[in-house]
Design a protein around this motif. Sequence first.
Motif, PDB file in Angstrom:
ATOM      1  N   GLY A 130       0.837  -1.193   0.000  1.00  0.00           N
ATOM      2  CA  GLY A 130       0.000   0.000   0.000  1.00  0.00           C
ATOM      3  C   GLY A 130       0.868   1.239   0.000  1.00  0.00           C
ATOM      4  N   THR A 131       0.996   1.878  -1.150  1.00  0.00           N
ATOM      5  CA  THR A 131       1.952   2.984  -1.289  1.00  0.00           C
ATOM      6  C   THR A 131       1.234   4.336  -1.395  1.00  0.00           C
ATOM      7  N   GLY A 132       0.310   4.571  -0.466  1.00  0.00           N
ATOM      8  CA  GLY A 132      -0.300   5.886  -0.351  1.00  0.00           C
ATOM      9  C   GLY A 132       0.556   6.784   0.508  1.00  0.00           C
ATOM     10  N   VAL A 143      17.411   0.481   5.323  1.00  0.00           N
ATOM     11  CA  VAL A 143      16.600  -0.729   5.207  1.00  0.00           C
ATOM     12  C   VAL A 143      16.216  -0.929   3.742  1.00  0.00           C
ATOM     13  N   THR A 144      16.318  -2.158   3.258  1.00  0.00           N
ATOM     14  CA  THR A 144      15.879  -2.482   1.901  1.00  0.00           C
ATOM     15  C   THR A 144      14.364  -2.655   1.908  1.00  0.00           C
ATOM     16  N   VAL A 145      13.670  -1.799   1.168  1.00  0.00           N
ATOM     17  CA  VAL A 145      12.211  -1.783   1.189  1.00  0.00           C
ATOM     18  C   VAL A 145      11.664  -2.241  -0.158  1.00  0.00           C
ATOM     19  N   HIS A 146      10.767  -3.209  -0.123  1.00  0.00           N
ATOM     20  CA  HIS A 146      10.045  -3.669  -1.311  1.00  0.00           C
ATOM     21  C   HIS A 146       8.645  -3.082  -1.269  1.00  0.00           C
ATOM     22  N   LEU A 147       8.174  -2.621  -2.410  1.00  0.00           N
ATOM     23  CA  LEU A 147       6.899  -1.923  -2.494  1.00  0.00           C
ATOM     24  C   LEU A 147       5.879  -2.732  -3.282  1.00  0.00           C
ATOM     25  N   ALA A 148       4.648  -2.762  -2.800  1.00  0.00           N
ATOM     26  CA  ALA A 148       3.575  -3.461  -3.501  1.00  0.00           C
ATOM     27  C   ALA A 148       2.294  -2.652  -3.357  1.00  0.00           C
ATOM     28  N   ASP A 149       1.483  -2.659  -4.403  1.00  0.00           N
ATOM     29  CA  ASP A 149       0.224  -1.925  -4.371  1.00  0.00           C
ATOM     30  C   ASP A 149      -0.705  -2.526  -5.422  1.00  0.00           C
ATOM     31  N   HIS A 150      -2.018  -2.472  -5.156  1.00  0.00           N
ATOM     32  CA  HIS A 150      -2.964  -2.983  -6.149  1.00  0.00           C
ATOM     33  C   HIS A 150      -2.939  -2.139  -7.412  1.00  0.00           C
ATOM     34  N   ALA A 162       6.010   5.692  -6.055  1.00  0.00           N
ATOM     35  CA  ALA A 162       6.705   5.625  -4.765  1.00  0.00           C
ATOM     36  C   ALA A 162       8.163   5.231  -4.960  1.00  0.00           C
ATOM     37  N   ALA A 163       8.402   4.271  -5.849  1.00  0.00           N
ATOM     38  CA  ALA A 163       9.780   3.843  -6.123  1.00  0.00           C
ATOM     39  C   ALA A 163      10.585   4.976  -6.731  1.00  0.00           C
ATOM     40  N   ALA A 164       9.964   5.734  -7.646  1.00  0.00           N
ATOM     41  CA  ALA A 164      10.658   6.851  -8.281  1.00  0.00           C
ATOM     42  C   ALA A 164      11.022   7.939  -7.276  1.00  0.00           C
ATOM     43  N   LEU A 165      10.266   8.012  -6.197  1.00  0.00           N
ATOM     44  CA  LEU A 165      10.548   8.990  -5.144  1.00  0.00           C
ATOM     45  C   LEU A 165      11.674   8.544  -4.217  1.00  0.00           C
ATOM     46  N   GLY A 166      12.142   7.295  -4.403  1.00  0.00           N
ATOM     47  CA  GLY A 166      13.212   6.778  -3.563  1.00  0.00           C
ATOM     48  C   GLY A 166      12.729   6.005  -2.363  1.00  0.00           C
ATOM     49  N   ALA A 167      11.457   5.550  -2.401  1.00  0.00           N
ATOM     50  CA  ALA A 167      10.893   4.840  -1.254  1.00  0.00           C
ATOM     51  C   ALA A 167      11.263   3.366  -1.230  1.00  0.00           C
ATOM     52  N   GLU A 210      -3.652  16.671   4.717  1.00  0.00           N
ATOM     53  CA  GLU A 210      -4.915  16.781   3.997  1.00  0.00           C
ATOM     54  C   GLU A 210      -4.816  16.118   2.628  1.00  0.00           C
ATOM     55  N   LYS A 211      -3.598  16.005   2.099  1.00  0.00           N
ATOM     56  CA  LYS A 211      -3.384  15.394   0.786  1.00  0.00           C
ATOM     57  C   LYS A 211      -3.106  13.904   0.954  1.00  0.00           C
ATOM     58  N   SER A 212      -3.399  13.131  -0.088  1.00  0.00           N
ATOM     59  CA  SER A 212      -3.164  11.690  -0.031  1.00  0.00           C
ATOM     60  C   SER A 212      -2.309  11.267  -1.222  1.00  0.00           C
ATOM     61  N   GLY A 213      -1.899   9.997  -1.229  1.00  0.00           N
ATOM     62  CA  GLY A 213      -1.111   9.469  -2.340  1.00  0.00           C
ATOM     63  C   GLY A 213       0.377   9.594  -2.104  1.00  0.00           C
ATOM     64  N   PRO A 214       1.178   8.862  -2.894  1.00  0.00           N
ATOM     65  CA  PRO A 214       2.632   8.856  -2.685  1.00  0.00           C
ATOM     66  C   PRO A 214       3.285  10.210  -2.895  1.00  0.00           C
TER      67      PRO A 214
END
Length: 361
Positions: free
Chosen positions: A8-10, A25-32, A40-45, A117-121
């Motif tokens: 969930g990459t909100g 920490v090595t972080v793997h990202l997953a989202d529907h 999120a990955a492009a942001l360096g997450a 107040e804003k949402s999303g990556p």
Amino acid sequence: MRTALVIGTGLIGTSAALALTQRGVTVHLADHDPEQARTAAALGAGTEEAPDGPVDLAIVAAPPALVADVLADAMGRGAARGYIDVASVKGGPRRELEARGLDLSAYIGTHPMSGREKSGPLAATGDLFEGRPWVLTPTRDTDTEVLNLALELVSHCRAVPVVMDADAHDRAVALVSHMPHLVSSMVAARLEHAEEAAVRLCGQGIRDVTRIAASDPRMWIDILSANPGPVADLLGDVAADLDETVRALRALQSSDEVERREGSAGIETVLRRGNAGQVRVPGKHGSAPRVYETVAVLIDDQPGQLARIFADAGRAGVNVEDVRIEHATGQQAGLVQLMVEPKAAAVLTAALKERGWAIRQ
């Protein structure tokens, strides 16, 4: 913790991922929504690549209604050694997991008390949780290793861990977050069809009351759907207070002196109850609230003005405890309210006047 999986990459998931990657920490990202994970990955997450095996901690950042499904899926495929969620309600998801007969020793419900107040990556930041409470709701069944992983996450995010019972948490957030959001929305709704001349009179008070009403309604439907009972109970109490306040105001219109006195007493009661509640709101750094003196400075809406004010306050040896800015309607000017210790107010006022600032008395 060396590896983590954020599902969930909100706003919350991506902010946690950014904080973790910044700390190695090595972080793997997953989202529907694959596009959201790519953002999120492009942001360096972290990386969109799936982990080779179980990670140390899986962080489920899904809407409350989906938390149990996502957690059950992750647990079923052995995605991690420990599992947490960051949903804003805690009792419901845990009961759903228990009803499925899952072993919950590897799971702990959590809730970072931070947001925007804003949402999303694209709204995410690695310091979103810094200095903010992060609630943990362990039970007697929670494995010590999982609790330690959750505490390590909180530490990496520079948040402050707070341990609570899940249902007590849900009642608490109904009081300090969910109910106020609805009240803010109801106040803001009065402005929707108001005359333009009235709206132009909006000042800092109405901005303070309605700020959180700008949040995404879809997100809040998910949150409120997961915690409706406690919120409805509180709104029932607010409704009763509103009824009493309306009656008191109507009494103030009466030609009868006794009724007017009763109306005045009723209004005074609700205002004093408000005073008594407001002083319980924690002050700076979560400490007991303190009374500060306000030094109000008139400024032009020009680059560098705030920096100059803070620099001049620093030269005067005064620490600014808090600050508010009120923008003038229709003018390129504003009023900066500097909150300082009472004994420092005169020193700051004199120093700013000496440096040419216009002080509002």
